[in-house]
Scaffold this motif. Structure first.
Motif, PDB file in Angstrom:
ATOM      1  N   TRP A   2      -5.609   6.022  -9.267  1.00  0.00           N
ATOM      2  CA  TRP A   2      -5.463   5.334  -7.977  1.00  0.00           C
ATOM      3  C   TRP A   2      -5.501   3.823  -8.205  1.00  0.00           C
ATOM      4  O   TRP A   2      -4.672   3.073  -7.683  1.00  0.00           O
ATOM      5  CB  TRP A   2      -6.582   5.781  -7.042  1.00  0.00           C
ATOM      6  N   ALA A  32       0.813   4.037  -2.744  1.00  0.00           N
ATOM      7  CA  ALA A  32       0.562   5.432  -2.349  1.00  0.00           C
ATOM      8  C   ALA A  32       1.666   6.346  -2.857  1.00  0.00           C
ATOM      9  O   ALA A  32       1.409   7.489  -3.253  1.00  0.00           O
ATOM     10  CB  ALA A  32       0.439   5.528  -0.828  1.00  0.00           C
ATOM     11  N   ALA A  67       0.834  -1.212   0.000  1.00  0.00           N
ATOM     12  CA  ALA A  67       0.000   0.000   0.000  1.00  0.00           C
ATOM     13  C   ALA A  67       0.866   1.258   0.000  1.00  0.00           C
ATOM     14  O   ALA A  67       0.541   2.246  -0.668  1.00  0.00           O
ATOM     15  CB  ALA A  67      -0.929   0.001   1.211  1.00  0.00           C
ATOM     16  N   GLU A  94     -13.222   4.395  -0.704  1.00  0.00           N
ATOM     17  CA  GLU A  94     -12.999   3.063  -1.277  1.00  0.00           C
ATOM     18  C   GLU A  94     -11.802   2.405  -0.603  1.00  0.00           C
ATOM     19  O   GLU A  94     -10.777   3.042  -0.347  1.00  0.00           O
ATOM     20  CB  GLU A  94     -12.753   3.176  -2.784  1.00  0.00           C
ATOM     21  N   THR A  95     -11.940   1.117  -0.329  1.00  0.00           N
ATOM     22  CA  THR A  95     -10.906   0.366   0.385  1.00  0.00           C
ATOM     23  C   THR A  95     -10.373  -0.740  -0.505  1.00  0.00           C
ATOM     24  O   THR A  95     -11.158  -1.489  -1.079  1.00  0.00           O
ATOM     25  CB  THR A  95     -11.511  -0.293   1.644  1.00  0.00           C
ATOM     26  N   ALA A  96      -9.064  -0.854  -0.598  1.00  0.00           N
ATOM     27  CA  ALA A  96      -8.467  -1.984  -1.323  1.00  0.00           C
ATOM     28  C   ALA A  96      -7.484  -2.672  -0.388  1.00  0.00           C
ATOM     29  O   ALA A  96      -6.575  -2.025   0.148  1.00  0.00           O
ATOM     30  CB  ALA A  96      -7.745  -1.490  -2.565  1.00  0.00           C
ATOM     31  N   CYS A 117      -3.336  -1.814   3.209  1.00  0.00           N
ATOM     32  CA  CYS A 117      -4.618  -1.347   2.686  1.00  0.00           C
ATOM     33  C   CYS A 117      -4.436   0.056   2.098  1.00  0.00           C
ATOM     34  O   CYS A 117      -3.718   0.881   2.669  1.00  0.00           O
ATOM     35  CB  CYS A 117      -5.577  -1.356   3.875  1.00  0.00           C
ATOM     36  N   LEU A 118      -5.051   0.283   0.975  1.00  0.00           N
ATOM     37  CA  LEU A 118      -4.988   1.606   0.346  1.00  0.00           C
ATOM     38  C   LEU A 118      -6.407   2.152   0.236  1.00  0.00           C
ATOM     39  O   LEU A 118      -7.301   1.480  -0.268  1.00  0.00           O
ATOM     40  CB  LEU A 118      -4.353   1.511  -1.046  1.00  0.00           C
ATOM     41  N   LEU A 119      -6.580   3.362   0.745  1.00  0.00           N
ATOM     42  CA  LEU A 119      -7.892   4.011   0.708  1.00  0.00           C
ATOM     43  C   LEU A 119      -7.909   5.074  -0.386  1.00  0.00           C
ATOM     44  O   LEU A 119      -6.876   5.664  -0.702  1.00  0.00           O
ATOM     45  CB  LEU A 119      -8.186   4.687   2.053  1.00  0.00           C
ATOM     46  N   PHE A 120      -9.096   5.325  -0.910  1.00  0.00           N
ATOM     47  CA  PHE A 120      -9.265   6.431  -1.851  1.00  0.00           C
ATOM     48  C   PHE A 120     -10.420   7.290  -1.363  1.00  0.00           C
ATOM     49  O   PHE A 120     -11.541   6.804  -1.206  1.00  0.00           O
ATOM     50  CB  PHE A 120      -9.566   5.911  -3.257  1.00  0.00           C
ATOM     51  N   ASN A 126      -9.739  13.334  -3.294  1.00  0.00           N
ATOM     52  CA  ASN A 126      -8.918  12.608  -4.274  1.00  0.00           C
ATOM     53  C   ASN A 126      -7.595  12.144  -3.690  1.00  0.00           C
ATOM     54  O   ASN A 126      -6.659  11.849  -4.434  1.00  0.00           O
ATOM     55  CB  ASN A 126      -8.653  13.444  -5.528  1.00  0.00           C
ATOM     56  N   ASN A 127      -7.480  12.085  -2.380  1.00  0.00           N
ATOM     57  CA  ASN A 127      -6.239  11.615  -1.762  1.00  0.00           C
ATOM     58  C   ASN A 127      -6.261  10.110  -1.589  1.00  0.00           C
ATOM     59  O   ASN A 127      -7.315   9.503  -1.407  1.00  0.00           O
ATOM     60  CB  ASN A 127      -6.031  12.265  -0.387  1.00  0.00           C
ATOM     61  N   GLY A 128      -5.066   9.515  -1.632  1.00  0.00           N
ATOM     62  CA  GLY A 128      -4.910   8.104  -1.304  1.00  0.00           C
ATOM     63  C   GLY A 128      -4.224   8.000   0.046  1.00  0.00           C
ATOM     64  O   GLY A 128      -3.405   8.842   0.386  1.00  0.00           O
ATOM     65  N   ALA A 188      -2.359   5.116   2.707  1.00  0.00           N
ATOM     66  CA  ALA A 188      -1.899   3.740   2.924  1.00  0.00           C
ATOM     67  C   ALA A 188      -1.994   3.397   4.403  1.00  0.00           C
ATOM     68  O   ALA A 188      -1.606   4.196   5.257  1.00  0.00           O
ATOM     69  CB  ALA A 188      -0.457   3.600   2.455  1.00  0.00           C
ATOM     70  N   LEU A 189      -2.508   2.219   4.679  1.00  0.00           N
ATOM     71  CA  LEU A 189      -2.553   1.710   6.050  1.00  0.00           C
ATOM     72  C   LEU A 189      -1.761   0.416   6.103  1.00  0.00           C
ATOM     73  O   LEU A 189      -1.858  -0.405   5.183  1.00  0.00           O
ATOM     74  CB  LEU A 189      -3.993   1.403   6.479  1.00  0.00           C
ATOM     75  N   ARG A 216       3.848  12.082   4.453  1.00  0.00           N
ATOM     76  CA  ARG A 216       3.764  10.885   5.267  1.00  0.00           C
ATOM     77  C   ARG A 216       3.380  11.250   6.691  1.00  0.00           C
ATOM     78  O   ARG A 216       3.948  12.128   7.298  1.00  0.00           O
ATOM     79  CB  ARG A 216       5.111  10.163   5.273  1.00  0.00           C
ATOM     80  N   THR A 249      -0.805  10.680   0.737  1.00  0.00           N
ATOM     81  CA  THR A 249      -0.011  10.731  -0.481  1.00  0.00           C
ATOM     82  C   THR A 249       0.770  12.031  -0.577  1.00  0.00           C
ATOM     83  O   THR A 249       1.764  12.097  -1.258  1.00  0.00           O
ATOM     84  CB  THR A 249      -0.914  10.610  -1.712  1.00  0.00           C
ATOM     85  N   GLU A 285      -0.413   6.624   5.694  1.00  0.00           N
ATOM     86  CA  GLU A 285       0.419   7.444   4.838  1.00  0.00           C
ATOM     87  C   GLU A 285      -0.477   8.260   3.938  1.00  0.00           C
ATOM     88  O   GLU A 285      -1.306   7.737   3.211  1.00  0.00           O
ATOM     89  CB  GLU A 285       1.360   6.597   3.990  1.00  0.00           C
ATOM     90  N   TYR A 345       0.771   6.832  -6.485  1.00  0.00           N
ATOM     91  CA  TYR A 345      -0.417   7.676  -6.661  1.00  0.00           C
ATOM     92  C   TYR A 345      -0.132   9.130  -6.265  1.00  0.00           C
ATOM     93  O   TYR A 345      -0.589  10.078  -6.923  1.00  0.00           O
ATOM     94  CB  TYR A 345      -1.589   7.121  -5.847  1.00  0.00           C
ATOM     95  N   GLY A 346       0.650   9.286  -5.209  1.00  0.00           N
ATOM     96  CA  GLY A 346       0.998  10.638  -4.761  1.00  0.00           C
ATOM     97  C   GLY A 346       1.879  11.379  -5.748  1.00  0.00           C
ATOM     98  O   GLY A 346       2.062  12.585  -5.630  1.00  0.00           O
TER      99      GLY A 346
END
Lengths: 217, 110
Positions: A181, A163, A159, B33-35, B42-45, B50-52, B54-55, B8, B5, B3, A166-167
């Motif tokens: 994304w 990120a 992830a 949205e969760t992936a 895990c990456l969220l949107f 429009n930020n991503g 990271a978990l 950090r 985008t 995190e 994407y960033g």
């Protein structure tokens, strides 16, 4: 000349050329329909590519050009377009001139790397004599130059790798932020990612050796 | 554990930032949205910014628990129970939830 309705002011011919060149690339990126374009330096060797996403000033150009000392040839130093194939993202070339400070130019040339320039007599604008071939991305490495730092490598989660990509994407007309994304997610889930902190080109190259040897690439 | 985008953000920057009412029931926003990736991260949107985001695996667990049914304290207890060898885990979980609340990714239910 205007940008976003505001008049643009360039102080001198070099500054004007740089600005026009930047706008031309920005327009190409904005209207591209490639699934992923990242603010990154990219190098390739033996059919594989390393992508180095980072913000301006992180040392991308110096590291991207310097990696030629290890046989990694630059595909680009600032904008990395990628074409998605069935199981891979192929990093493509974007052979644009790079901006190297006088100190960076000396370090790169001092290492034995051939550079052409200053191109068009624009100060600090150089490009490598040899470019790499497009190749599937094998790893994501986020470089961070920190004066005086010891070399430090950390594995990132998938992830975090996604990120980082994407960033570093650009706002575009034909590809939504969500689609970028999702593309970053697909690439981040397929290849390993690392952060690399370094204080000199030599230490960066040593760090890159450690990563590429561990990955057998 | 998070995190952004743009920048950090490991955990809340100060203890004061991290204060969170343990009785609140955090609920993740439906539109985020969760992936989940193969390594458990895990990456969220966030479609609003429009930020991503990271978990890591612990963060993904907390995110999953933020369903509005468990309280902040219960989520932190659950994570601490799963990782007894890490004594800081409960306080880190509280900081993490405070951060998610501050970023607007989860909303507090009374």
């Amino acid at each position: 000349m205007t940008q976003h309705g505001e008049p643009m002011v360039a102080h001198g011919e070099d500054a004007l050329l740089r600005e026009v060149e930047r706008l031309a690339f920005e327009a190409a990126v904005t209207f591209s329909d490639l699934s992923l374009i990242v603010h990154a330096g990219t190098v390739s060797r033996n059919g594989g590519a390393l992508i180095l996403p980072a913000t301006s000033g992180a040392g991308k150009t110096t590291l991207t050009y310097g990696l030629a000392l290890r046989g990694w040839l630059p595909l680009n130093d600032d904008i990395c377009p990628m074409r998605e194939e069935s199981r891979a993202f192929v990093a493509l070339g974007c052979p644009r001139c790079g901006h190297l400070s006088v100190g960076s130019e000396l370090r790169v040339r001092g290492g034995g790397i051939d550079l052409e320039g200053p191109v068009a007599d624009v100060s600090c604008y150089f490009r490598p004599v040899r470019w790499g071939e497009p190749a599937p991305v094998r790893a994501i490495i986020t470089p961070r130059y920190q004066a005086g730092a010891e070399v430090s490598i950390a594995a990132l989660t998938q992830a975090e790798g996604a990120a980082a990509l994407y960033g570093s994407t650009f706002r575009r007309e034909r590809v939504s932020r969500h689609d970028e994304w999702a593309a970053a997610l697909r690439l981040g889930s397929r290849v390993p990612a690392f952060s690399l902190t370094y204080g000199s080109l030599d230490s960066a190259l040593a760090g890159m050796d450690t990563i590429t040897e561990a990955l057998h690439i | 554990m998070v995190e952004n985008t743009e920048d950090r953000v490991g955990v809340a920057r100060t203890r004061e930032d991290a204060r969170v009412d343990e009785h609140v029931h955090p609920r993740r926003r439906d539109d985020v949205e969760t992936a989940i990736l193969p390594d458990g991260s895990c990456l969220l949107f966030d479609p609003v910014t429009n930020n991503g985001h990271a978990l890591n695996a612990s963060g993904a667990f907390i995110w999953d628990c933020c369903d509005g049914k468990m309280s902040v304290g219960a989520v932190a207890d659950e994570l601490a129970k799963l990782l007894p060898s890490e004594p800081e885990m409960r306080s880190q979980a509280l900081e993490m939830i405070a951060l998610l609340l501050r970023m607007g990714l989860v909303t507090p239910l009374a």
